[in-house]
Design a protein around this motif. Structure first.
Motif, PDB file in Angstrom:
ATOM      1  N   ASN A  41      41.174  26.375  43.914  1.00  0.00           N
ATOM      2  CA  ASN A  41      40.531  27.429  43.126  1.00  0.00           C
ATOM      3  C   ASN A  41      39.428  28.071  43.964  1.00  0.00           C
ATOM      4  O   ASN A  41      38.501  27.396  44.427  1.00  0.00           O
ATOM      5  N   LEU A  42      39.540  29.402  44.176  1.00  0.00           N
ATOM      6  CA  LEU A  42      38.570  30.131  44.997  1.00  0.00           C
ATOM      7  C   LEU A  42      37.169  29.997  44.436  1.00  0.00           C
ATOM      8  O   LEU A  42      36.196  29.902  45.187  1.00  0.00           O
ATOM      9  N   SER A  43      37.053  30.029  43.121  1.00  0.00           N
ATOM     10  CA  SER A  43      35.772  29.806  42.467  1.00  0.00           C
ATOM     11  C   SER A  43      36.014  29.510  40.988  1.00  0.00           C
ATOM     12  O   SER A  43      36.282  30.413  40.213  1.00  0.00           O
ATOM     13  N   PRO A  44      35.899  28.239  40.610  1.00  0.00           N
ATOM     14  CA  PRO A  44      36.120  27.874  39.198  1.00  0.00           C
ATOM     15  C   PRO A  44      35.202  28.653  38.263  1.00  0.00           C
ATOM     16  O   PRO A  44      35.571  28.968  37.141  1.00  0.00           O
ATOM     17  N   SER A  45      33.993  29.007  38.737  1.00  0.00           N
ATOM     18  CA  SER A  45      33.053  29.722  37.864  1.00  0.00           C
ATOM     19  C   SER A  45      33.244  31.232  37.943  1.00  0.00           C
ATOM     20  O   SER A  45      32.532  31.987  37.294  1.00  0.00           O
TER      21      SER A  45
END
Ligand code: TXA
Ligand code: MG
Length: 317
Positions: free
Chosen positions: A262-266
């Protein structure tokens, strides 16, 4: 074997010496690792093209410590001054008319009347430029057409023995190449989206012209297939198909995929930029049929992330 060394003061001195003698040194910038050679030395610059397998018509960026060091190289314009003052040192490359007396190898600018200059911010790059006291030509330190390196290990993986020295300054903090803006005329033109978002530039110099899709190639980063992993890439995916690895963003995480990152979960675009190339490489190494990628918003750094993903997904020539 190529030597990979931490950039202590004595190693920086040694690297500067290797460069002054015509060697090739890979070094970290805040965007990606660069493959550096002294830009005034024809033979050293020719070695860059050879090491990368880079087409001879693709010009290189000249790296300098600061705006003052770029004075003798280019004919500066108002927009160039404004953008250098705002974003240098940093992930912005300016294309200007080449100063006719600039002592730069013609191989760097491949016979163009323009020159691309950038002052990188990463401490290792700054210290190396200050020790060498010469402008450094440096493309991304990867074989031509491949994914750019954001760690020293990526550099060695791609270019191995072609280099004299690799400075290991850890992972790059931005993770995407610099934004390239042609400020040689009016209005300024965006040649490649990158580490400085378009919005930040337009706030200072007004709307940027986009390079028309069918215009003759001005920045070969624009060639359709580039930044390409070896496996096919499918964009704007909401779910993995059977056999696909999944590169997620935010809540679109690819549940059910056998391999996922995931590149950025947030949903943070800066974090996604930092992770993009390393995660593409990791998924490319897995035993999968293809790599599916979640939709990425178009704002801010998302423009550059989507640009790299489109090229990774483009038909290979
Ligand atoms: O972040 C970066 O820019 C990294 C680090 C190492 O500084 N460098 C990098 O270099 O991405 P490279 O060679 O991979 O990409 C340079 C881009 C290419 O798209 C090239 O065509 C363009 O800059 N360029 C260089 N000189 C130019 C010129 N005179 N006119 C138009 N485009 C130019
Ligand atoms: Mg490149």
């Amino acid at each position: 074997m190529t030597r990979v060394l931490r950039p202590t003061p004595s190693i920086i001195e040694e690297a500067a010496q290797v460069l002054r003698q015509g060697g090739l040194v890979a070094f970290p910038t805040e965007t990606v690792y660069g493959l550096g050679a002294v830009a005034t030395n024809d033979r050293a610059v020719a070695r860059i093209f050879q090491a990368k397998g880079r087409p001879a018509h693709n010009p290189l960026i000249v790296h300098v410590a600061d705006r003052a060091a770029a004075s003798p190289l280019a004919v500066w314009t108002e927009a160039g001054e404004v953008l250098a003052a705002a974003f240098w040192p940093g992930p912005l490359t300016l294309v200007l008319a080449r100063e006719p007396s600039a002592p730069i190898s013609p191989l760097v600018t491949v016979g163009l009347a323009t020159i691309a200059v950038r002052a990188p911010a990463a401490p290792t790059a700054q210290r190396l430029l200050q020790a060498t006291l010469l402008p450094l030509a440096a493309p991304s330190a990867n074989p031509s057409g491949g994914v750019s390196p954001t760690t020293a290990a990526h550099v060695v993986e791609g270019l191995g023995d072609a280099l004299d020295l690799v400075l290991d300054g850890g992972p790059c903090s931005v993770g995407l190449e610099s934004t390239v803006v042609d400020v040689s005329g009016e209005p300024p033109r965006l040649l490649r989206p990158g580490g400085v978002p378009r919005e930040a530039i337009e706030r200072l110099v007004g709307p940027l012209a986009d390079v028309a899709e069918d215009a003759p190639v001005q920045s070969p980063g624009q060639l359709a297939s580039h930044y390409a992993p070896s496996r096919p890439v499918r964009l704007d995916a909401l779910h993995p198909a059977p056999g696909e690895a999944f590169l997620g963003f935010g809540a679109v995480a690819g549940a059910g995929a056998s391999v996922a990152a995931n590149l950025s979960p947030s949903g943070d675009l800066e974090e996604a930029a930092r992770n993009l190339f390393a995660m593409l490489r990791a998924l490319d190494r897995a035993e999968v049929a293809a790599i599916a990628v979640a939709p990425i918003p178009a704002r801010g750094l998302g423009e550059a992330i989507n640009d790299r993903l489109r090229r990774a997904a483009a038909e290979r020539s």
